[in-house]
Design a protein around this motif. Structure first.
Motif, PDB file in Angstrom:
ATOM      1  N   ALA A 173      52.866  55.169  42.996  1.00 45.43           N
ATOM      2  CA  ALA A 173      53.365  55.573  44.313  1.00 45.43           C
ATOM      3  C   ALA A 173      54.499  56.585  44.202  1.00 45.43           C
ATOM      4  O   ALA A 173      54.870  57.215  45.194  1.00 45.43           O
ATOM      5  N   ALA A 174      55.040  56.762  42.992  1.00 46.13           N
ATOM      6  CA  ALA A 174      56.147  57.695  42.787  1.00 46.13           C
ATOM      7  C   ALA A 174      55.630  59.131  42.715  1.00 46.13           C
ATOM      8  O   ALA A 174      54.428  59.385  42.585  1.00 46.13           O
ATOM      9  N   GLU A 175      56.534  60.086  42.786  1.00 48.27           N
ATOM     10  CA  GLU A 175      56.165  61.493  42.735  1.00 48.27           C
ATOM     11  C   GLU A 175      55.815  61.905  41.315  1.00 48.27           C
ATOM     12  O   GLU A 175      56.517  61.555  40.368  1.00 48.27           O
ATOM     13  N   SER A 176      54.721  62.646  41.154  1.00 51.20           N
ATOM     14  CA  SER A 176      54.258  63.156  39.852  1.00 51.20           C
ATOM     15  C   SER A 176      54.213  62.068  38.790  1.00 51.20           C
ATOM     16  O   SER A 176      54.842  62.188  37.728  1.00 51.20           O
ATOM     17  N   PRO A 177      53.474  60.980  39.016  1.00 51.19           N
ATOM     18  CA  PRO A 177      53.451  59.879  38.046  1.00 51.19           C
ATOM     19  C   PRO A 177      52.584  60.204  36.836  1.00 51.19           C
ATOM     20  O   PRO A 177      51.677  61.045  36.913  1.00 51.19           O
ATOM     21  N   PRO A 178      52.832  59.537  35.717  1.00 49.86           N
ATOM     22  CA  PRO A 178      51.914  59.663  34.574  1.00 49.86           C
ATOM     23  C   PRO A 178      50.615  58.922  34.864  1.00 49.86           C
ATOM     24  O   PRO A 178      50.543  58.107  35.794  1.00 49.86           O
ATOM     25  N   GLU A 179      49.609  59.196  34.071  1.00 52.11           N
ATOM     26  CA  GLU A 179      48.377  58.430  34.183  1.00 52.11           C
ATOM     27  C   GLU A 179      48.609  57.030  33.620  1.00 52.11           C
ATOM     28  O   GLU A 179      49.389  56.840  32.680  1.00 52.11           O
ATOM     29  N   VAL A 180      47.944  56.042  34.205  1.00 50.11           N
ATOM     30  CA  VAL A 180      48.073  54.662  33.756  1.00 50.11           C
ATOM     31  C   VAL A 180      46.716  54.156  33.295  1.00 50.11           C
ATOM     32  O   VAL A 180      45.715  54.310  33.993  1.00 50.11           O
ATOM     33  N   VAL A 181      46.693  53.568  32.095  1.00 50.06           N
ATOM     34  CA  VAL A 181      45.497  52.917  31.582  1.00 50.06           C
ATOM     35  C   VAL A 181      45.820  51.443  31.416  1.00 50.06           C
ATOM     36  O   VAL A 181      46.788  51.075  30.751  1.00 50.06           O
ATOM     37  N   VAL A 182      45.036  50.588  32.044  1.00 54.90           N
ATOM     38  CA  VAL A 182      45.271  49.151  32.016  1.00 54.90           C
ATOM     39  C   VAL A 182      44.680  48.556  30.734  1.00 54.90           C
ATOM     40  O   VAL A 182      43.544  48.846  30.366  1.00 54.90           O
ATOM     41  N   LEU A 183      45.478  47.731  30.060  1.00 54.29           N
ATOM     42  CA  LEU A 183      45.017  46.990  28.891  1.00 54.29           C
ATOM     43  C   LEU A 183      44.661  45.575  29.319  1.00 54.29           C
ATOM     44  O   LEU A 183      45.460  44.910  29.983  1.00 54.29           O
ATOM     45  N   THR A 184      43.484  45.113  28.956  1.00 60.06           N
ATOM     46  CA  THR A 184      43.048  43.807  29.431  1.00 60.06           C
ATOM     47  C   THR A 184      42.105  43.160  28.442  1.00 60.06           C
ATOM     48  O   THR A 184      41.537  43.823  27.575  1.00 60.06           O
ATOM     49  N   THR A 185      41.951  41.855  28.575  1.00 58.94           N
ATOM     50  CA  THR A 185      40.944  41.123  27.805  1.00 58.94           C
ATOM     51  C   THR A 185      39.714  40.841  28.657  1.00 58.94           C
ATOM     52  O   THR A 185      38.763  40.231  28.189  1.00 58.94           O
ATOM     53  N   PHE A 186      39.745  41.292  29.923  1.00 49.34           N
ATOM     54  CA  PHE A 186      38.645  41.052  30.856  1.00 49.34           C
ATOM     55  C   PHE A 186      37.967  42.365  31.217  1.00 49.34           C
ATOM     56  O   PHE A 186      38.622  43.390  31.317  1.00 49.34           O
ATOM     57  N   HIS A 187      36.675  42.311  31.465  1.00 51.27           N
ATOM     58  CA  HIS A 187      35.920  43.528  31.767  1.00 51.27           C
ATOM     59  C   HIS A 187      36.147  44.024  33.187  1.00 51.27           C
ATOM     60  O   HIS A 187      36.346  45.213  33.387  1.00 51.27           O
ATOM     61  N   ALA A 188      36.092  43.159  34.174  1.00 50.10           N
ATOM     62  CA  ALA A 188      36.209  43.639  35.560  1.00 50.10           C
ATOM     63  C   ALA A 188      36.628  42.510  36.481  1.00 50.10           C
ATOM     64  O   ALA A 188      35.940  42.197  37.440  1.00 50.10           O
ATOM     65  N   ASP A 189      37.761  41.883  36.172  1.00 53.56           N
ATOM     66  CA  ASP A 189      38.208  40.828  37.059  1.00 53.56           C
ATOM     67  C   ASP A 189      38.980  41.425  38.235  1.00 53.56           C
ATOM     68  O   ASP A 189      39.178  42.637  38.328  1.00 53.56           O
ATOM     69  N   ALA A 190      39.409  40.565  39.154  1.00 50.43           N
ATOM     70  CA  ALA A 190      40.054  41.042  40.371  1.00 50.43           C
ATOM     71  C   ALA A 190      41.325  41.823  40.080  1.00 50.43           C
ATOM     72  O   ALA A 190      41.666  42.771  40.787  1.00 50.43           O
ATOM     73  N   GLN A 191      42.042  41.458  39.016  1.00 49.98           N
ATOM     74  CA  GLN A 191      43.286  42.139  38.686  1.00 49.98           C
ATOM     75  C   GLN A 191      43.030  43.572  38.234  1.00 49.98           C
ATOM     76  O   GLN A 191      43.785  44.483  38.563  1.00 49.98           O
ATOM     77  N   VAL A 192      41.954  43.765  37.459  1.00 54.03           N
ATOM     78  CA  VAL A 192      41.613  45.123  37.024  1.00 54.03           C
ATOM     79  C   VAL A 192      41.245  45.977  38.223  1.00 54.03           C
ATOM     80  O   VAL A 192      41.673  47.133  38.346  1.00 54.03           O
ATOM     81  N   VAL A 193      40.453  45.428  39.145  1.00 49.98           N
ATOM     82  CA  VAL A 193      40.074  46.177  40.343  1.00 49.98           C
ATOM     83  C   VAL A 193      41.308  46.560  41.143  1.00 49.98           C
ATOM     84  O   VAL A 193      41.426  47.684  41.646  1.00 49.98           O
ATOM     85  N   ARG A 194      42.268  45.626  41.260  1.00 48.74           N
ATOM     86  CA  ARG A 194      43.507  45.930  41.983  1.00 48.74           C
ATOM     87  C   ARG A 194      44.260  47.083  41.317  1.00 48.74           C
ATOM     88  O   ARG A 194      44.769  47.972  42.001  1.00 48.74           O
TER      89      ARG A 194
END
Length: 220
Positions: A74-95
């Protein structure tokens, strides 16, 4: 010589941070600028080091990766974010993807694929394979609360697009690369990129992943 890709690693497991640093730090074109053990440490590190990519764990003790990602994107000019997870597609990843993350990586990803993923994200490409895209479609379609409102909103958004832009959006939703979209729709890669940029602007979205989620929400 191009500048190295600047990476911030955020994970509460020191061994995970050490492993990621060892893998990425030995590439020559990726520089680990800082590490954090909790999402609460992210804002000052972003201000101090200006990373290009943040590797973000989801589960952390104080401020979790989802909250940190939402604030960061939500900040101005943010870096890209890659989520690290042990799950393939749970609700938290979708969020996290809805918040603007460029994709996600499983923590057991092979080192070579990890390096290539970081390079892709730094170049503006999301890291969602067609297989992962199918999982997300299934997850989003099974998501209950608020689904009807999201469908209506997504269809209203897509109605703003021209027919050609809509074709490109649907192809993005299928996890296709710019080159594959160009071949399918008889466009140059440059034209595909231009359409994607216009779609992002018209729909006020952060990246291609959010285009894909909008397509899924619209049940297209």
């Amino acid at each position: 010589m191009t500048a190295p890709i600047r990476v911030l690693i955020v994970d509460d497991d020191a061994l995970v941070r050490a492993g990621l640093s060892m893998i990425l730090g030995g590439t020559g074109d990726i520089e680990i600028v800082a590490e954090a053990g909790d999402g609460s440490e992210v804002p000052p590190l972003i201000a101090a080091h200006r990373p290009d990519v943040v590797l973000m764990d989801i589960r952390m003790p104080d401020v979790d990766g989802l909250t940190a990602t939402e604030a960061l994107r939500a900040a101005e000019s943010p870096p890209e974010v890659v989520v690290l997870t042990t799950f393939h597609a749970d609700a938290q990843v979708v969020r996290a993807l809805r918040a603007g993350a460029a994709g996600f990586l499983l923590k057991d990803i092979p080192p070579r694929e990890l390096v290539e993923a970081i390079r892709k994200v730094a170049a503006g490409e999301p890291i969602l394979s067609p297989a992962v895209t199918r999982q997300l479609i299934t997850h989003v379609s099974e998501d209950g609360g608020g689904a009807g409102r999201r469908t209506d909103r997504a269809r209203d958004l897509l109605a703003k697009l021209s027919e050609r832009e809509r074709d490109v959006a649907l192809a993005v939703g299928q996890g296709k690369s710019n080159a594959a979209i160009g071949r399918e729709l008889y466009m140059s890669v440059a034209t595909v990129k231009a359409h994607v940029s216009r779609i992002l602007t018209k729909l006020d979205l952060n990246n291609r992943v959010q285009i894909a989620l909008t397509v899924y929400d619209a049940s297209l």
